[in-house]
Design an enzyme around this catalytic site. Structure first.
Site, PDB file in Angstrom:
ATOM      1  N   ASP A  20       0.810  13.941  21.190  1.00  0.00           N
ATOM      2  CA  ASP A  20       2.006  13.665  20.390  1.00  0.00           C
ATOM      3  C   ASP A  20       1.770  13.984  18.923  1.00  0.00           C
ATOM      4  OD1 ASP A  20       3.195  12.821  22.687  1.00  0.00           O
ATOM      5  OD2 ASP A  20       3.323  10.703  22.138  1.00  0.00           O
TER       6      ASP A  20
ATOM      7  N   ALA B 143      -1.856   9.789  21.009  1.00  0.00           N
ATOM      8  CA  ALA B 143      -1.501   9.830  22.432  1.00  0.00           C
ATOM      9  C   ALA B 143      -1.889  11.158  23.070  1.00  0.00           C
ATOM     10  CB  ALA B 143      -0.002   9.571  22.602  1.00  0.00           C
TER      11      ALA B 143
ATOM     12  N   ASN C 159      -4.218   8.756   1.996  1.00  0.00           N
ATOM     13  CA  ASN C 159      -4.508   8.200   3.319  1.00  0.00           C
ATOM     14  C   ASN C 159      -4.723   9.286   4.369  1.00  0.00           C
ATOM     15  OD1 ASN C 159      -4.716   5.454   3.007  1.00  0.00           O
ATOM     16  ND2 ASN C 159      -2.772   4.949   3.969  1.00  0.00           N
TER      17      ASN C 159
ATOM     18  N   ASP D 192       0.824  -1.207   0.000  1.00  0.00           N
ATOM     19  CA  ASP D 192       0.000   0.000   0.000  1.00  0.00           C
ATOM     20  C   ASP D 192       0.860   1.260   0.000  1.00  0.00           C
ATOM     21  OD1 ASP D 192      -2.309  -1.438  -0.099  1.00  0.00           O
ATOM     22  OD2 ASP D 192      -2.899  -1.115   1.987  1.00  0.00           O
TER      23      ASP D 192
ATOM     24  N   SER E 103      -4.673   6.125  11.553  1.00  0.00           N
ATOM     25  CA  SER E 103      -5.772   6.519  12.442  1.00  0.00           C
ATOM     26  C   SER E 103      -6.336   5.331  13.208  1.00  0.00           C
ATOM     27  CB  SER E 103      -6.887   7.184  11.618  1.00  0.00           C
ATOM     28  OG  SER E 103      -8.024   7.429  12.408  1.00  0.00           O
TER      29      SER E 103
END
Length: 316
Positions: free
Chosen positions: A197, A232, A167, A94, A211
């Site tokens: 983060d 995070a 993406n 991908d 995601s």
């Protein structure tokens, strides 16, 4: 004679279609030899149909050094996005297909993904099935899925490389830095300031990528939305949010290190603190070739192994 011309057998029309010349632009993985060996199968199948074959220069040099190309292959080369083809063929996983999409850009050349990697949500055709796929293309027996992209622009330091993501676009802290603050607005209205983060803004296509690994939901391709997922987050009540892809998203980043990273489909650029990024749906789409009969939910079940029983039965 007149009637003989009217009633030409259908298979004759197919053979006439097979004889037309199509042009294919090949992109591939230039780091792993084992993922490139199947290129011989691909080249042979295209040559049998009399196709004109173009190949990205770096990939051509890589295959030549590995002894996988000969002068008899009659392959033409190109650099970057300087090509015109009927189809682009991505040879890899991908990640290779994402890079191919960035090279195709606004030309919207249909992309066929040949999977040499592991998961293969986008590149889901095996090299073994490629001869059948070439027949499919020459017979017009395929369909094309239009996939939305996210376009990112910066107010300040210009972004390098491709600015459209199939993406996702990820805003991330540097490796040695503490968390960053990302002030986020939707159509000019303040949403929140993420202390995290990073932040991932993804298309439906990208909802099964970075995601997903950060707790975001899976979104069916073709759904007109974008997804914001924190990386995070330093607050337990921060959750992913889905917004229409008609909106404009503004992000302003502050960081103790005074820099941060912008990753467009994994290709990262260092940016200075205070840069404002603006994200919106791109004015063009990526067109991905699929076999007739391919079903998204069947692919999802297979790749995610939904319903699979991982328990090993004990021997009697």
């Amino acid at each position: 004679m007149f009637f003989a011309r009217l009633f030409v057998p259908l298979h004759t029309h197919y053979l006439l279609r097979m004889k037309q010349e199509l042009t294919f632009a090949l992109f591939g993985n230039i780091y792993q030899h084992e993922k490139s060996a199947a290129v011989r199968q691909v080249l042979s199948s295209l040559q049998e149909h009399g196709a004109r074959i173009l190949m990205e220069s770096a990939y051509h040099d890589f295959l030549g050094s590995a002894g996988l190309l000969t002068a008899a292959d009659a392959v033409e080369t190109f650099s970057g996005s300087q090509f015109h083809a009927d189809f682009a063929i991505s040879m890899g996983g991908d990640g290779t297909l994402l890079r191919t999409a960035s090279m195709v850009g606004a030309s919207e050349t249909p992309i066929l993904g040949v999977n040499m990697g592991r998961l293969g949500f986008l590149a889901d055709l095996s090299a073994h099935d490629f001869p059948m796929a070439v027949d499919m293309l020459y017979a017009d027996d395929y369909h094309v899925e239009s996939r939305a992209l996210i376009q990112v622009t910066s107010h300040g330091e210009p972004l390098e490389g491709s600015t459209c993501a199939l993406n996702d676009v990820a805003i991330l802290k540097r490796d040695t830095a503490s968390m960053i603050s990302i002030s986020t607005s939707i159509n000019g209205e303040h949403l929140t300031t993420y202390q995290a983060d990073g932040l991932i803004v993804s298309t439906p296509t990208g909802s099964t990528a970075y995601s997903l690994s950060n707790g975001g939901p899976i979104i069916v391709p073709g759904t007109g939305v974008m997804l914001l997922t924190a990386v995070a987050p330093h607050s337990l009540n921060v959750r992913p949010i889905v917004v229409p892809d008609s909106v404009v998203i503004d992000l302003t980043v502050t960081s103790r290190s005074h820099t941060f990273l912008v990753a467009v489909d994994g290709r990262s650029t260092k940016m200075p603190e205070g840069t404002t990024l603006q994200l919106r749906r791109a004015p063009y789409v990526a067109r991905v070739v699929k076999r007739v009969g391919t079903r998204y939910f069947a692919t999802l079940r297979e790749k995610m192994m939904w319903g699979a029983d991982g328990r090993v039965k004990s021997e009697e």
